[in-house]
Motif scaffolding. Structure first.
Motif, PDB file in Angstrom:
ATOM      1  N   GLU A   1      47.414 -35.929 -13.057  1.00 43.92           N
ATOM      2  CA  GLU A   1      47.099 -34.576 -12.241  1.00 43.92           C
ATOM      3  C   GLU A   1      48.619 -33.738 -11.759  1.00 43.92           C
ATOM      4  OE1 GLU A   1      45.831 -34.187  -7.232  1.00 43.92           O
ATOM      5  OE2 GLU A   1      46.479 -35.983  -7.758  1.00 43.92           O
ATOM      6  N   ILE A   2      49.511 -34.099 -12.019  1.00 46.20           N
ATOM      7  CA  ILE A   2      50.947 -33.527 -11.732  1.00 46.20           C
ATOM      8  C   ILE A   2      51.267 -32.884 -12.738  1.00 46.20           C
ATOM      9  CG2 ILE A   2      53.441 -34.108 -11.695  1.00 46.20           C
ATOM     10  CD1 ILE A   2      52.316 -36.383  -9.904  1.00 46.20           C
TER      11      ILE A   2
ATOM     12  N   LEU B   1      45.849 -30.348 -11.218  1.00 45.18           N
ATOM     13  CA  LEU B   1      44.716 -30.761 -11.239  1.00 45.18           C
ATOM     14  C   LEU B   1      44.084 -30.494  -9.825  1.00 45.18           C
ATOM     15  CD1 LEU B   1      44.087 -33.066 -14.025  1.00 45.18           C
ATOM     16  CD2 LEU B   1      43.906 -30.586 -13.782  1.00 45.18           C
ATOM     17  N   LYS B   2      43.677 -30.429  -9.404  1.00 44.68           N
ATOM     18  CA  LYS B   2      42.917 -31.158  -7.836  1.00 44.68           C
ATOM     19  C   LYS B   2      41.437 -31.821  -8.013  1.00 44.68           C
ATOM     20  CE  LYS B   2      45.645 -27.016  -6.468  1.00 44.68           C
ATOM     21  NZ  LYS B   2      47.081 -27.221  -6.469  1.00 44.68           N
TER      22      LYS B   2
ATOM     23  N   LYS C   1      40.506 -30.232 -20.827  1.00 41.21           N
ATOM     24  CA  LYS C   1      38.400 -29.813 -20.268  1.00 41.21           C
ATOM     25  C   LYS C   1      39.308 -29.549 -19.237  1.00 41.21           C
ATOM     26  CE  LYS C   1      37.263 -34.220 -22.511  1.00 41.21           C
ATOM     27  NZ  LYS C   1      36.633 -34.158 -23.259  1.00 41.21           N
ATOM     28  N   ASP C   2      38.295 -28.484 -18.192  1.00 41.57           N
ATOM     29  CA  ASP C   2      37.611 -27.769 -17.232  1.00 41.57           C
ATOM     30  C   ASP C   2      37.872 -29.212 -16.014  1.00 41.57           C
ATOM     31  OD1 ASP C   2      38.320 -25.256 -18.433  1.00 41.57           O
ATOM     32  OD2 ASP C   2      36.205 -25.222 -18.877  1.00 41.57           O
ATOM     33  N   HIS C   3      37.077 -29.890 -16.245  1.00 43.81           N
ATOM     34  CA  HIS C   3      36.747 -30.988 -15.266  1.00 43.81           C
ATOM     35  C   HIS C   3      35.946 -32.710 -16.268  1.00 43.81           C
ATOM     36  CE1 HIS C   3      32.957 -29.169 -16.158  1.00 43.81           C
ATOM     37  NE2 HIS C   3      32.318 -30.486 -15.541  1.00 43.81           N
TER      38      HIS C   3
ATOM     39  N   PHE D   1      37.823 -44.930  -9.893  1.00 47.92           N
ATOM     40  CA  PHE D   1      37.335 -43.583 -10.648  1.00 47.92           C
ATOM     41  C   PHE D   1      38.231 -42.431  -9.571  1.00 47.92           C
ATOM     42  CE2 PHE D   1      33.009 -45.010 -11.879  1.00 47.92           C
ATOM     43  CZ  PHE D   1      33.517 -45.258 -13.165  1.00 47.92           C
ATOM     44  N   SER D   2      38.992 -41.483 -11.030  1.00 46.37           N
ATOM     45  CA  SER D   2      38.932 -40.129  -9.998  1.00 46.37           C
ATOM     46  C   SER D   2      39.126 -38.709 -10.635  1.00 46.37           C
ATOM     47  CB  SER D   2      40.737 -40.007  -9.632  1.00 46.37           C
ATOM     48  OG  SER D   2      41.374 -41.502  -9.176  1.00 46.37           O
ATOM     49  N   ALA D   3      38.258 -38.392 -10.401  1.00 42.97           N
ATOM     50  CA  ALA D   3      37.804 -37.196 -11.182  1.00 42.97           C
ATOM     51  C   ALA D   3      38.404 -35.355 -11.019  1.00 42.97           C
ATOM     52  CB  ALA D   3      36.411 -36.812 -10.356  1.00 42.97           C
ATOM     53  N   PHE D   4      38.360 -35.070 -11.543  1.00 43.20           N
ATOM     54  CA  PHE D   4      39.597 -33.546 -11.319  1.00 43.20           C
ATOM     55  C   PHE D   4      38.775 -32.711 -11.789  1.00 43.20           C
ATOM     56  CE2 PHE D   4      42.293 -37.336 -11.631  1.00 43.20           C
ATOM     57  CZ  PHE D   4      43.614 -36.974 -10.098  1.00 43.20           C
TER      58      PHE D   4
END
Length: 213
Positions: free
Chosen positions: A89-90, A94-95, A193-195, A208-211
């Motif tokens: 994420e850092i 990412l969001k 990757k876009d997501h 699980f983490s989704a970005f």
């Protein structure tokens, strides 16, 4: 050379383990007076070598720098974070991607779901009991007495086959670590990757983490 993220109680376990194996390591913690640094009197430095026991002050951005510089064989995530997710994420700014987790929920039994919010999903086969400190993760949980139908890794791979699942490798009872090259492979996989969804799992627990960008 190995990397320990967090210098608390479990960071101390990791230090003892690595000393027994005669392996060099660096501990990263946001507090110089952390338990591990007080207890083991580590060498404070910013530039570690292959042999030695070091402490460096910093948070996850510092961890990212050390992974790139040292190429550690193992990363011990002893701090209470989903380290692979927080690092990526850092790294790529990412969001959270809430919908990415929502579509996984229907493939998981309710009995393993601990918490879900803002693109994160926390799972455990031992959701109503306290884990033992030095548990070897046997097929039958020593806390609950329940037999696991499979490992959490296999359940997560079934629930989200297009995700990247990182394994917390069992180094000793109660202690897991990520392989540094697998973490680097994940960073490379996520770069364009876009997501996406990333998971980290041991035999009993997982996140699980989704970005999205």
């Amino acid at each position: 050379m190995d990397l320990i993220v967090g210098g608390g109680k479990y960071g101390c376990y990791a230090v003892k383990y690595l000393r027994e194996k005669k392996r060099g390591f660096v501990i990263v913690d946001e507090k110089e007076e952390c338990l591990a640094n007080q207890k083991f009197k580590l060498t404070v430095c910013d530039h570690a070598t292959d042999a030695g026991e070091y402490f460096t002050l910093g948070g996850l951005p510092r961890v990212l720098q050390l992974i790139e510089a040292l190429k550690p064989e193992y990363v011990f995530p002893t701090a209470p974070v989903h380290i692979a997710a927080d690092l990526v994420e850092i790294k790529y700014d990412l969001k959270p991607w809430t919908e990415g987790v929502d579509c996984i929920l229907s493939k998981l039994p309710q009995s393993v779901i601990l918490h879900g919010a803002r693109g994160k999903l926390i799972l455990s086969f031992n959701r109503n009991h306290d884990c033992l400190d030095f548990c070897s993760m046997p097929e039958v949980c020593p806390s609950s007495g329940v037999k696991k139908p499979c490992t959490m890794t296999k359940l997560m791979e079934y629930a989200a086959p297009e995700s990247f699942i990182l394994i917390s490798h069992s180094m000793a009872p109660g202690m897991g670590a990520l392989k540094g090259n697998e973490l680097q492979d994940f960073f490379e996989w996520a770069k364009t990757k876009d997501h996406f969804v990333v998971g980290i799992a041991c035999d009993c627990h997982g996140v699980f983490s989704a970005f999205q960008r």
